[in-house]
Structures are given as C-alpha cells and as structure tokens.
Design a protein around this motif. Sequence first.
Motif, short mmCIF file in Angstrom:
data_model
loop_
_atom_site.label_atom_id
_atom_site.label_comp_id
_atom_site.label_asym_id
_atom_site.label_seq_id
_atom_site.Cartn_x
_atom_site.Cartn_y
_atom_site.Cartn_z
N GLY A 242 0.83 -1.19 0.00
CA GLY A 242 0.00 0.00 0.00
C GLY A 242 0.86 1.25 0.00
O GLY A 242 2.08 1.19 0.16
N SER A 243 0.23 2.37 -0.21
CA SER A 243 0.96 3.64 -0.14
C SER A 243 0.96 4.15 1.29
O SER A 243 0.23 3.65 2.15
N VAL A 244 1.79 5.15 1.55
CA VAL A 244 1.75 5.93 2.79
C VAL A 244 1.04 7.23 2.43
O VAL A 244 1.47 7.94 1.52
N SER A 245 -0.04 7.53 3.11
CA SER A 245 -0.91 8.63 2.68
C SER A 245 -1.25 9.56 3.83
O SER A 245 -1.35 9.14 4.98
N ALA A 246 -1.43 10.84 3.49
CA ALA A 246 -1.83 11.84 4.49
C ALA A 246 -2.40 13.05 3.77
O ALA A 246 -2.05 13.32 2.61
N PRO A 247 -3.28 13.82 4.43
CA PRO A 247 -3.86 15.00 3.79
C PRO A 247 -2.89 16.17 3.75
O PRO A 247 -2.02 16.31 4.61
N TYR A 248 -3.04 16.99 2.72
CA TYR A 248 -2.37 18.29 2.64
C TYR A 248 -3.31 19.23 1.93
O TYR A 248 -3.66 19.03 0.76
N GLY A 249 -3.74 20.28 2.61
CA GLY A 249 -4.70 21.20 2.02
C GLY A 249 -5.95 20.44 1.63
O GLY A 249 -6.52 19.70 2.44
N GLN A 268 6.89 16.68 6.39
CA GLN A 268 7.04 18.11 6.09
C GLN A 268 5.68 18.73 5.74
O GLN A 268 5.38 19.84 6.18
N ALA A 269 4.88 18.01 4.97
CA ALA A 269 3.56 18.52 4.63
C ALA A 269 2.71 18.74 5.88
O ALA A 269 2.00 19.74 6.00
N GLY A 270 2.80 17.79 6.82
CA GLY A 270 2.04 17.94 8.06
C GLY A 270 2.51 19.11 8.90
O GLY A 270 1.71 19.76 9.59
N LEU A 271 3.80 19.42 8.84
CA LEU A 271 4.34 20.56 9.58
C LEU A 271 3.95 21.89 8.94
O LEU A 271 3.88 22.92 9.61
N LEU A 272 3.69 21.86 7.62
CA LEU A 272 3.46 23.11 6.88
C LEU A 272 2.01 23.36 6.52
O LEU A 272 1.66 24.47 6.11
N ASP A 273 1.16 22.35 6.64
CA ASP A 273 -0.22 22.45 6.16
C ASP A 273 -0.93 23.66 6.76
O ASP A 273 -1.00 23.82 7.99
N GLY A 426 17.11 13.76 -7.71
CA GLY A 426 17.92 14.76 -7.04
C GLY A 426 18.38 14.42 -5.65
O GLY A 426 18.46 15.30 -4.79
N GLY A 427 18.67 13.14 -5.36
CA GLY A 427 19.22 12.78 -4.06
C GLY A 427 18.33 13.25 -2.93
O GLY A 427 17.10 13.13 -2.98
N ASP A 428 18.94 13.80 -1.88
CA ASP A 428 18.16 14.28 -0.74
C ASP A 428 17.39 15.56 -1.05
O ASP A 428 16.63 16.04 -0.21
N GLY A 429 17.57 16.10 -2.24
CA GLY A 429 16.71 17.20 -2.66
C GLY A 429 15.29 16.74 -2.95
O GLY A 429 14.35 17.54 -2.87
N GLN A 430 15.12 15.45 -3.24
CA GLN A 430 13.81 14.96 -3.66
C GLN A 430 12.70 15.25 -2.66
O GLN A 430 11.63 15.75 -3.02
N VAL A 431 12.93 14.88 -1.39
CA VAL A 431 11.86 15.05 -0.41
C VAL A 431 11.57 16.52 -0.16
O VAL A 431 10.47 16.87 0.31
N GLN A 432 12.52 17.40 -0.44
CA GLN A 432 12.29 18.84 -0.28
C GLN A 432 11.55 19.39 -1.50
O GLN A 432 10.58 20.13 -1.37
N LEU A 437 6.85 21.25 -4.83
CA LEU A 437 5.88 21.05 -5.90
C LEU A 437 4.46 21.06 -5.35
O LEU A 437 3.55 21.68 -5.93
N LEU A 438 4.26 20.37 -4.24
CA LEU A 438 2.92 20.32 -3.65
C LEU A 438 2.46 21.71 -3.22
O LEU A 438 1.30 22.09 -3.44
N THR A 439 3.34 22.47 -2.61
CA THR A 439 2.94 23.82 -2.18
C THR A 439 2.63 24.70 -3.38
O THR A 439 1.72 25.53 -3.33
N ALA A 440 3.40 24.53 -4.46
CA ALA A 440 3.13 25.32 -5.67
C ALA A 440 1.77 24.98 -6.26
O ALA A 440 1.02 25.87 -6.67
N LEU A 441 1.43 23.69 -6.30
CA LEU A 441 0.17 23.25 -6.89
C LEU A 441 -1.02 23.53 -5.98
O LEU A 441 -2.07 23.99 -6.44
N VAL A 442 -0.86 23.25 -4.68
CA VAL A 442 -2.00 23.31 -3.76
C VAL A 442 -2.17 24.69 -3.14
O VAL A 442 -3.27 25.24 -3.09
N ASP A 443 -1.07 25.28 -2.65
CA ASP A 443 -1.16 26.56 -1.95
C ASP A 443 -1.16 27.75 -2.92
O ASP A 443 -1.90 28.72 -2.71
N ARG A 444 -0.33 27.67 -3.95
CA ARG A 444 -0.21 28.79 -4.88
C ARG A 444 -1.14 28.66 -6.08
O ARG A 444 -1.36 29.64 -6.80
N GLY A 445 -1.64 27.47 -6.34
CA GLY A 445 -2.52 27.27 -7.48
C GLY A 445 -1.83 27.37 -8.82
O GLY A 445 -2.45 27.70 -9.83
#
Length: 534
Positions: A242-249, A268-273, A426-432, A437-445
């Motif tokens: 299964g996937s690991v899933s959680a809400p963001y926005g 990170q998403a949970g800390l920033l939501d 991008g190595g450890d850049g990926q999780v950042q 990307l999520l903030t750009a799509l969800v928060d900034r539209g």
Amino acid sequence: MSWPAAWGPVRTPTLATGGIVVSSSPAVSGAGARVLADGGTAVDAVLAMTAMSWLALPGQCGIGGDFFAVVREPDGRVWTVTGSGYGPDGASAEGYLDRGMTALPLTGPLAVATPGAIGALATLHAVAGTRSLPELWAPAAAAARGGLPCTDKNRRDIAEHAAALAADDDLARWLLPGGRVPSVGDRLPAPELAASIEALARRPRSLYRGRIAERAIGLLRSGGAEFSGDEWSAGADVPVEGSVSAPYGDVVVHTTPPPTPGWMVLQQAGLLDGRLAGLPDADAVHLLALAARRAFRDRYERCAADGDAWRSLLTVDALRAARAELQDEDAVVGGLGVHGDTTSCVAVDGDGRAVSAISSLAFTFGARISIPGTGIALNNRLGRGAYLLPGHPNALAPRRKPLHTLNAWLATDRAGRLRHVGNTPGGDGQVQWNVQLLTALVDRGLDPAEAVAAPRTTVHPGSDADAIGSPETLQCESRLGAEVLAGLAERGHDVRDVGEWGAGGSALVVSVDAERGVLAGAADPRQDGVALGV
C-alpha cells in the motif's frame, strides 16, 4: 495565481485528453507516448519508458539499480512497488571497522547493493501490465543495439567519470567508443546490453538466479564484497504494498513506503499544512527549510530505512508538537549534499490510471562497474546509504536495506479522484522539492509548467552517509530575488546563491482538470524533459 514576472519565462503545459507521459528525455517520453497511442495503459507506458531510460540516461539509471512506483487505478485504489536490495549477508559495520575502514567506498564492489529494479518491474508488469515485456522492451533493446545519439548531459556525465568508466571493459566499449569521450550526436551502441534487455524481458528474474547472477556474485566477491548469493536471489521477490498517505490542504498525498523516504514528504507537509498561504516568500521559504531540516534530523536519529519508527512521527500528536517547536526554531536545527543522479517518469492514461515512477543507480553511473559480458552497470546504493556506525538505525548489517533517497507521489481529492501526479530526481533534494511542488500546486494554485519551473531551494546536506557533518547551508536559486535572499540570511540561514536555474532536479507533474476532462503536464526546464499527450 499568475506567474511572477521576476521568476522569468515559463513554458505552457502540454494538454491532452487521451493520456499523457512526462520524462526527462524526449526519447523516453516518445517511448511512453507510442505505447499509449497504441492502446496501452499508463503501467505499460512506464514499463517501456523505464527501459528506454537505461539507454537515454545511462548515468542516472539502469538494470543494476533500483525502481519505485506508486499506481492509482481507475477505481481509486492506490498501490506501490518498492524495488531496493540488500547489502552482502556477510557484511556488518563492526566487520568493516575491524578492517580499518571508516566509511564504505562509493565505487567498486563494496559499494553495491542487490539491484531492486528488475524485481519491482516484474511485479508491476505481473500485476497490471497488459502487453508482454518483450513487446514493451523491444524499442529499448533496438536502441541499445543501434545506439542512441549522445546528448549533452550524457557527454558531460561521461567526461566527468571517464577514468572510472575506462577501467570497466563493458562500460568503456559502450560509453567511451574508440577510447574517447563521445561528442554530442555520436551513437553509443551497446549490443551486450541489448542482449541482456531481451533476455530479462523473457525471464526477468534471471538477473537474480542463473548465469547473470553467478557472474555478478563472482565479480563482487572477487572485489571483497561478502555476498552469499542468497541475498541476491531475494531481490527477485518484490511484493505489492500500500501507499503511505496523508492530507495536505484539499488533497490527499500518496507516497511510496520505506525503504523510500516518502514519509518525509508527508511529515514536512504535516508541519506546513495551512501555514504557507499568504506568507511573504522569505517567511515561506524559511518554514520550508525548517521543516526539511526537522525531517532529516528525525530520519538520521531515529529511522532505519526498513523500520517502522517513522510512523510515530506522522501521528496527530507528534505533528502538533513538532509544529509548535518549529514556530520558534532557529534556522539551523541539527548537524547532519544534494548529490546523486536519478531519473523518473509519469504517465496517466485515458481511463484515469496514473503512475509515478523513479529509478536510479544512486550516484552517476553507480559503482562504475558492470556485470561482465552483460553491459549491466551496478548501483552504489550501499556505499551511499549504509553507515559504519554500530548501533545506528542505518548501520550496515546483513539483510538490512540501506538508506534511500528515491520517492514518488500522487495526489487525489478527498473523494479519491486524481488531482496531481509528480516526482523529481535529485538525491536528498527529492523530499524537499516534492514538498515544494505540492505547495506550488496546492497553496499557490500554479499549473504544472509553473510548478516545475518555480525557484527551488535546498537544505544541504541531508543525511547521505558521505555528507554527515558537512556545514549546513540553504541553497537558493537567485530568481527568488535579492530581497528574499537577504530576508533568509536575516533569519539565520547560510544562504548560497546557485544561480537562476542551478538548484538541480528534473521535476515532472501531470494535473487533472476533471471538470473539462483535460490532462496538463510539464517537465522541468532544468533538464531535457518533455511532456507528450495523446
């Protein structure tokens, strides 16, 4: 939200209704688009694209590396495959320390973990493929036999590692024809690799059991790696998870489970939501950096690549407590780069089936050795991700998977309908960058093209074994603007300007406009990627 003029020009997204593919190479995207146009599914497309990546991006991925994917079915089900192997059964942190080593090498036999890619691809195909692997991999075999033209990226990768590649007969014949670094446009035939692709298409698990496996084990043992062969064989069996899933926005994010660090994206998403919308850019980037550093610190201190400690970090209480601590956190929160070479692809078909997939040899050309007579380059994931620190959650130990950087994600709305699919190497850049990307799509539209081109920031280092103890910096693309960079320095960050487009990565995104029945996709302008619709 409109694209800020200061961020420079941006492409428009590719639009489609019957399906869409995105990758970091035109040849790879073309392979996937042809499968969709011929009636194949998104899973079929990703199987074809991944194989073509072995030729189009040989420094970034290969048969001897790892592969991960998250799949969303038309009925809303989400599942994953995680193909990452073990180190040698006979190896341990204590044993290597007794041999006088302080860290694993990053090249050669001691750096190699069992390849997970073919086992995972075989499972992906068995569960959801609709075309045979020989059919899907035939274009890659043909490309290997005839040779794809060398791109500028490939030329630069080969030139940087020419000395190491020259020491391996198979890799030298393929990548250094005539004993020289190829020019852009030179074809790079790999007949031995073509034969391997065809053989593995017929019998994928022959990489792990049989003649190819025997050659691999012989090579590695001769170089001092204490493989028994049993751990190599175990790499063939990759289960569906299964996937690991959680809400963001207003979305739910689904990521690949361990050994991938997908949970770090969700932490990170949970800390920033709910905290980024409306903030000035310097404040938003500051919070993004604090959340990333918190995730890296927690992974280093508590989380084995194949353990369960990460689950406690995603509980409501844990996130609430961490959010409160983050409110007053200094810019630097703990000492542990963004290194590595990886590639990824995304496919969505007309039925709403979506796949986000990512594959890698770890560093460029992996361990820079190949299985004799096969053209199959081997990864250096063990050297990159296993610590020689006895008692540490990620200490080298028998049948323990090393720390990983790869992860893939997709997002649905709360009713389970597909909204976005994405990833980035991008190595450890990926999780950042996936969080960005999520903030750009969800928060900034932002649309997909705007999201993948948005200015990128990177906490460096993460927690690669070779980077522990490096000075902590915040690498920022200058398109953020002088005022934002100055504001980050005022908040305590050691800001490093990496130029307008120098942060790295190769982000890919597909978004779904359900009301109009349109797919929009885009590839990162930092590399050669392209989105193609059918």
